[in-house]
Enzyme design. Structure first.
Site, PDB file in Angstrom:
ATOM      1  N   ASN A 113       7.185  31.823  63.474  1.00 44.15           N
ATOM      2  CA  ASN A 113       7.877  33.174  63.238  1.00 44.15           C
ATOM      3  C   ASN A 113       8.817  32.899  63.967  1.00 44.15           C
ATOM      4  OD1 ASN A 113       5.616  32.897  61.573  1.00 44.15           O
ATOM      5  ND2 ASN A 113       4.097  34.556  62.258  1.00 44.15           N
ATOM      6  N   THR A 158      50.731  56.990  45.727  1.00 42.84           N
ATOM      7  CA  THR A 158      49.058  57.301  46.184  1.00 42.84           C
ATOM      8  C   THR A 158      49.136  57.671  44.137  1.00 42.84           C
ATOM      9  OG1 THR A 158      50.184  59.986  45.845  1.00 42.84           O
ATOM     10  CG2 THR A 158      49.758  58.805  48.109  1.00 42.84           C
ATOM     11  N   HIS A 159      47.457  57.251  43.721  1.00 37.00           N
ATOM     12  CA  HIS A 159      46.910  57.257  41.954  1.00 37.00           C
ATOM     13  C   HIS A 159      48.130  56.012  41.461  1.00 37.00           C
ATOM     14  CE1 HIS A 159      45.294  61.209  43.007  1.00 37.00           C
ATOM     15  NE2 HIS A 159      46.145  61.978  44.026  1.00 37.00           N
ATOM     16  N   SER A 286      48.673  28.551  34.705  1.00 36.50           N
ATOM     17  CA  SER A 286      47.959  28.794  33.563  1.00 36.50           C
ATOM     18  C   SER A 286      47.976  27.288  32.604  1.00 36.50           C
ATOM     19  CB  SER A 286      48.604  29.180  32.425  1.00 36.50           C
ATOM     20  OG  SER A 286      47.910  29.098  31.116  1.00 36.50           O
ATOM     21  N   LYS A 292      53.791  30.692  34.010  1.00 34.80           N
ATOM     22  CA  LYS A 292      52.705  31.309  34.512  1.00 34.80           C
ATOM     23  C   LYS A 292      52.555  30.713  36.628  1.00 34.80           C
ATOM     24  CE  LYS A 292      50.764  34.490  33.932  1.00 34.80           C
ATOM     25  NZ  LYS A 292      49.276  34.316  33.269  1.00 34.80           N
ATOM     26  N   ASN A 294      49.864  32.473  38.783  1.00 34.16           N
ATOM     27  CA  ASN A 294      49.534  33.388  39.080  1.00 34.16           C
ATOM     28  C   ASN A 294      48.543  33.545  40.822  1.00 34.16           C
ATOM     29  OD1 ASN A 294      49.356  33.366  36.805  1.00 34.16           O
ATOM     30  ND2 ASN A 294      47.190  31.895  35.975  1.00 34.16           N
ATOM     31  N   GLU A 299      43.147  36.661  43.729  1.00 36.87           N
ATOM     32  CA  GLU A 299      42.495  37.470  42.882  1.00 36.87           C
ATOM     33  C   GLU A 299      40.840  37.038  43.240  1.00 36.87           C
ATOM     34  OE1 GLU A 299      44.195  35.982  38.893  1.00 36.87           O
ATOM     35  OE2 GLU A 299      45.377  37.199  38.957  1.00 36.87           O
ATOM     36  N   LYS A 334      17.537  33.567  54.293  1.00 36.51           N
ATOM     37  CA  LYS A 334      19.336  32.830  54.820  1.00 36.51           C
ATOM     38  C   LYS A 334      20.214  32.916  54.043  1.00 36.51           C
ATOM     39  CE  LYS A 334      14.815  30.612  58.108  1.00 36.51           C
ATOM     40  NZ  LYS A 334      14.074  31.671  56.778  1.00 36.51           N
TER      41      LYS A 334
END
Length: 467
Positions: A113, A158-159, A286, A292, A294, A299, A334
């Protein structure tokens, strides 16, 4: 007790552990990675047992030599881990006792322990140190990328809508600030990890005159003033996993910060933004679409944030209903702790490498930053300098924007007459607001993305990150 029985099964048991139970309860398949710290802890414990007279000098030396030999075999990949011995502690102790008869005395005044609590704290100290260094390298990579593009301006958002112009370096330094807080939290976490629980036994310490301070000093559990740091309650010491939860909390927030950085990288690398180019070595293709490229590192970084957040929630749930003191449930701590440390460190390293192999598309960024709409607020500030209340100035500039849209002109192409048709406070110098270089030079209050301020912050972080 049969010779094949684990050392943890005393004469209380008449039979061996069932095979299925053994497979369900063993932990050596994952806690083996604590071996180095388990051996260091055992060497310190043996040193202390010799001091209090439990071990002779010859016995202590034989134990240390045996442990050193086992450590070398483990490091060389020659040690055979046995699931029937349950965990890393019993595997090492059983092999030591087989080779060194005095090894049977090593478990005196020690329980698995407090032994596992010690090993985890020692292991985590090392992980915290390494992760902090890796975060520093990520900060340095961000600072360097900012320095390489010190004069580059991009739209701030922003947004996810274009808002105001900022230096590319200023945007990168925002993440440097986040990572600085992560490093501070790790440093703070270290203080509570760096406390020695050994000597707590299974629950109630020991009747033997243990020298806990000696063990703490031998294992580096000391504060800045070289004072030994010991747990003060044996029941808390063996059941406490706050230090693991705290680290996983830091790792989860770090994961969130890395995920936000990854999201910006993903957007910037898209054809729609095209602000940056990531080296081929850190992108993938891809299986279907040959064109492509990527940003998979970014990601996966974004995705792995959910993993470390889940580990934190798992540990919190694990502890919430446990009575004092040690319960076997704690064996489940663990894998969550290991995974959070591994995930955080790997992700930080890969993000650092990717950023070192990323370049900015200066022409595209400059084109985007030339959008005069980004300086609409500067036009409102112009009116404030003329004595108008900001709310009124905000309304007037909104009307100017509407006029520009109605006439199909960008803001900086409106004539003075058109501006004055909205409000007579506009004068001949109004259109100078839309000179980007001048606009950036005005943003020099502390923390702003102004030319001088960003240069100062880059220099500050260069010094901090390399210290």
């Amino acid at each position: 007790m049969k010779k094949s029985s684990p050392l943890s099964r005393s004469g209380r048991f008449l039979g061996d552990l069932g095979a299925e139970v053994m497979r369900f309860t063993e932990s050596v398949s994952f806690d083996w990675r604590l071996w180095r710290h388990d051996i260091l802890g055992s060497i310190a414990h043996a040193t202390m047992l010799r001091k209090i007279g439990v071990l002779s000098k010859e016995e202590q030396m034989a134990i240390v030599k045996g442990l050193d030999t086992i450590a070398q075999e483990i490091a060389d990949g020659k040690f055979q881990w046995q699931p029937e011995l349950e965990d890393v502690h019993m595997n090492i102790e059983a092999e030591l006792t087989r080779r060194v008869p005095a090894g049977a005395k090593l478990h005196t005044a020690r329980s698995r322990n407090d032994q596992v609590a010690l090993d985890m704290r020692m292991w985590l100290r090392d992980e915290i140190f390494e992760l902090a260094q890796e975060i520093r390298l990520l900060q340095l990579a961000l600072v360097k990328l900012g320095e390489q593009n010190a004069h580059l301006v991009i739209p701030g958002y922003t947004h996810l809508q274009r808002a105001q112009p900022v230096y590319f370096a200023h945007h990168l330094l925002a993440y440097v600030e986040m990572l600085a807080r992560d490093r501070e939290r790790l440093k703070d976490c270290f203080e509570r990890v760096n406390v020695c629980p050994l000597g707590s036994g299974a629950i109630a310490g020991s009747t033997l005159p243990l020298d806990r301070e000696l063990v703490a000093r031998l294992l580096g559990f000391v504060d800045a003033k070289d004072r030994p740091q010991l747990t003060h309650n044996s029941m808390d010491a063996v059941s406490d996993r706050d230090f693991a939860i705290e680290f996983c909390s830091v790792a989860a927030l770090l994961g969130v910060h890395l995920s936000r950085l990854a999201e910006d990288v993903i957007l910037w690398a898209s054809a729609e933004f095209n602000f940056i180019k990531i080296s081929d070595a850190y992108t993938t293709g891809s299986s279907l679409m040959p064109q492509k490229k990527n940003p998979d590192i970014a990601e996966l970084t974004r995705g792995k944030s959910g993993r470390v957040i889940g580990n934190l929630v798992s540990l919190l749930t694990l502890l919430k209903g446990l009575p004092m003191t040690y319960n076997r449930d704690l064996q489940e701590d663990k894998q969550r702790l290991f995974d959070s440390a591994d995930t955080a460190r790997t992700t930080v390293r890969l993000m650092t490498a990717m950023l070192k192999n990323t370049s900015a598309n200066a022409a595209v960024c400059a084109e985007a930053a030339s959008d005069p709409a980004l300086l609409a607020t500067d036009l409102a500030d112009y009116l404030v300098r003329k004595g108008l209340p900001f709310r009124q100035a905000h309304h007037i500039v909104g009307a100017v924007v509407a006029l520009a849209e109605e006439t199909g002109k960008p803001l900086n192409r409106l004539t003075l007459e058109e501006l004055q048709s909205v409000d007579r406070h506009f004068a001949g110098d109004a259109l100078k607001v839309f000179e980007l270089k001048h606009a950036m030079a005005q943003r020099n209050i502390p923390g702003a993305p102004g030319t001088k301020e960003v240069r100062k912050q880059l220099a500050r972080w260069r010094k901090i990150s390399r210290s």
